[in-house]
Design a protein around this motif. Sequence first.
Motif, PDB file in Angstrom:
ATOM      1  N   PRO A   1       0.693  -1.165  -0.225  1.00 29.55           N
ATOM      2  CA  PRO A   1      -0.145  -0.035   0.005  1.00 29.55           C
ATOM      3  C   PRO A   1       1.017   1.184   0.011  1.00 29.55           C
TER       4      PRO A   1
ATOM      5  N   LEU B   1      -0.119   4.352   1.963  1.00 27.16           N
ATOM      6  CA  LEU B   1      -1.061   5.318   2.530  1.00 27.16           C
ATOM      7  C   LEU B   1      -0.300   6.415   3.138  1.00 27.16           C
TER       8      LEU B   1
ATOM      9  N   TYR C   1       6.804  11.241   2.199  1.00 28.77           N
ATOM     10  CA  TYR C   1       7.872  12.238   3.032  1.00 28.77           C
ATOM     11  C   TYR C   1       9.031  12.647   2.128  1.00 28.77           C
TER      12      TYR C   1
ATOM     13  N   ARG D   1       1.386   5.772  -9.820  1.00 29.98           N
ATOM     14  CA  ARG D   1       0.883   5.245  -8.856  1.00 29.98           C
ATOM     15  C   ARG D   1       1.066   6.369  -7.759  1.00 29.98           C
TER      16      ARG D   1
ATOM     17  N   ARG E   1      -0.680   9.373  -8.470  1.00 32.77           N
ATOM     18  CA  ARG E   1      -2.260   9.345  -8.069  1.00 32.77           C
ATOM     19  C   ARG E   1      -2.264   9.294  -6.713  1.00 32.77           C
ATOM     20  N   HIS E   2      -1.309   9.553  -5.877  1.00 30.28           N
ATOM     21  CA  HIS E   2      -1.294   9.567  -4.389  1.00 30.28           C
ATOM     22  C   HIS E   2      -0.745  10.995  -4.057  1.00 30.28           C
TER      23      HIS E   2
END
Lengths: 402, 155
Positions: free
Chosen positions: A180, A182, A186, A200, A203-204
């Motif tokens: 994941p 989540l 940082y 990916r 997208r986060h």
Amino acid sequence: MRIFFTAYEQANVPCIAPVMRALSQRDGWEPVFVPGLDFKEHRGCLAHATGPAGVPLSRLGDWLVPSEVEQAGQRGRILREHVVRWASACAGAATFETRIVATSLKGLLERSYMPSLFEAYARYELALEAFARKERPKLVVLPEDTDYLRGRLAARVFNGHGVPVVCLVPFYYNVFLSYPLLGERYAARYLVMNRSYADRLARHGVASDRIDVVGNPAFDTLRQESESPQGSPTFLYAMQGLPWESEIVSDLVAIFRDLPQAELAIKPHPELCRPTWLASLSTTRNIHVLAPDADAHILLQQATCVIGQSSSMLYQASVLGRAVIVPHYDPAPLSVYLPESDRSQVLARTKADLRHKIESILAGRGRGLAREEIAPFYPKSTERVVDCLESVRAQLSPRRGD
Amino acid sequence: MRRVLILGYVDDAVSRLGDACAGPTDCRLIGLSPAISECLRERRLPHVSVLEYVGSTEWEAIHEEIGRVLQGLSANVRDVNWLDDWSHLIVDEARALVFWSQVARRILDVEHPAEVFIQKPLESHSSHHALISIASAYRLLGQQVESWQDHRWVG
């Protein structure tokens, strides 16, 4: 400038080793290896990775005095007691989803090794704090900033102390879709293996100027022999101790009994215990179980095809131009990234599908994963990473620069 | 459809279902993987593949759902940093159960079964975890389930 690299497990060292060696030959860089803490669930113990020979070492544990070690242990014990109480309370929650997650959490916390893991977590956090405060590193390279006892904790602590972090993401974190992403990201910069992982991250919420696709330095050393494999076509199955493995191996054995012109070589995982069912496998002349420590490079050179559920050998074989098959018997989503354009060619969801794929390869219609997708910059990933680190150094403020 | 029988593996008992399933039946057989469905097909057992009940085809959606749950729970945890640091491990632990619980719920939504039978998990077979997870999800949903072996016919 001293640049600190860490790895949490040995499998990730080949990604950073060529970069550290390249930097040590450049003016103005002084790479140092900091062994990270890893927990080996299958053995129930903590472990450290070993850095490349000749690179200076800094151990985080050396930053703590004995009283601090004891203090951290106490903190870990108190934290665990609190967390266990909290998880029990969550299990009685109103929604179905919460009860499901809380049930998993309770099961996790009840494991016998959890007390020592909480103590290790608290000790590691304190050691990272001491390292950041006393060493005042100008640049740290972590494998990721997601994983609990690994990069997540380190990235959070360094972020709190204003230490710039670069994530040079090794194979597994790039390709495992089951890992994941989540929370807050940082790192100042992410050096990733492929476009898929870059997307990916985007997208986060990670801005594109914090992401560089660099390929995988660990692949740079892969060299294809000039000649194709000789003799009977060999299919190499890389065992990994994953679900459906006994069913897949049993299907492979049944398929290769009907294919005497081909060889099946089953390679047990080098670290995991040999499963008991493997001993009772009824093999024939063209089916062999290899030693777990058999040289993977030689095996890859000799193989016509690599079969595996998520092994790095699937990717290495593809870089070398070999065919691959990915059996995925599970109805759950795929664990690893496979380029969309390759999926129908390499994915086998049933025994009949597996047989069909093997017969296609024997007929000369096999293929690996698209090299430009899985290994961009091959075989010059190391150079690309070094260039990116140079640009990070140039961006560091003069106060932080050397 | 009054009954549902969820199958994780094919053994002699399942093979014996053949005759009973030949005619009209009020029992829906569900094969828990494409590989099991293939075995059921070979034995000419009418069944539905579990893929019919799978909602999420990417892990990302499941991770996000677990992330939302953890965020909701974070208000009551004393050490928020701990929860954030360990979220990877918690997701890793929970994702299979969340996946199977979604499948379990969808089977109820689609089939509206009066009775649910789940094949007895076999430790040596890879469907072991899935069968246990589905049973566990039904327990949390308050749906009664019965363990099925060859001693009961559900046709």
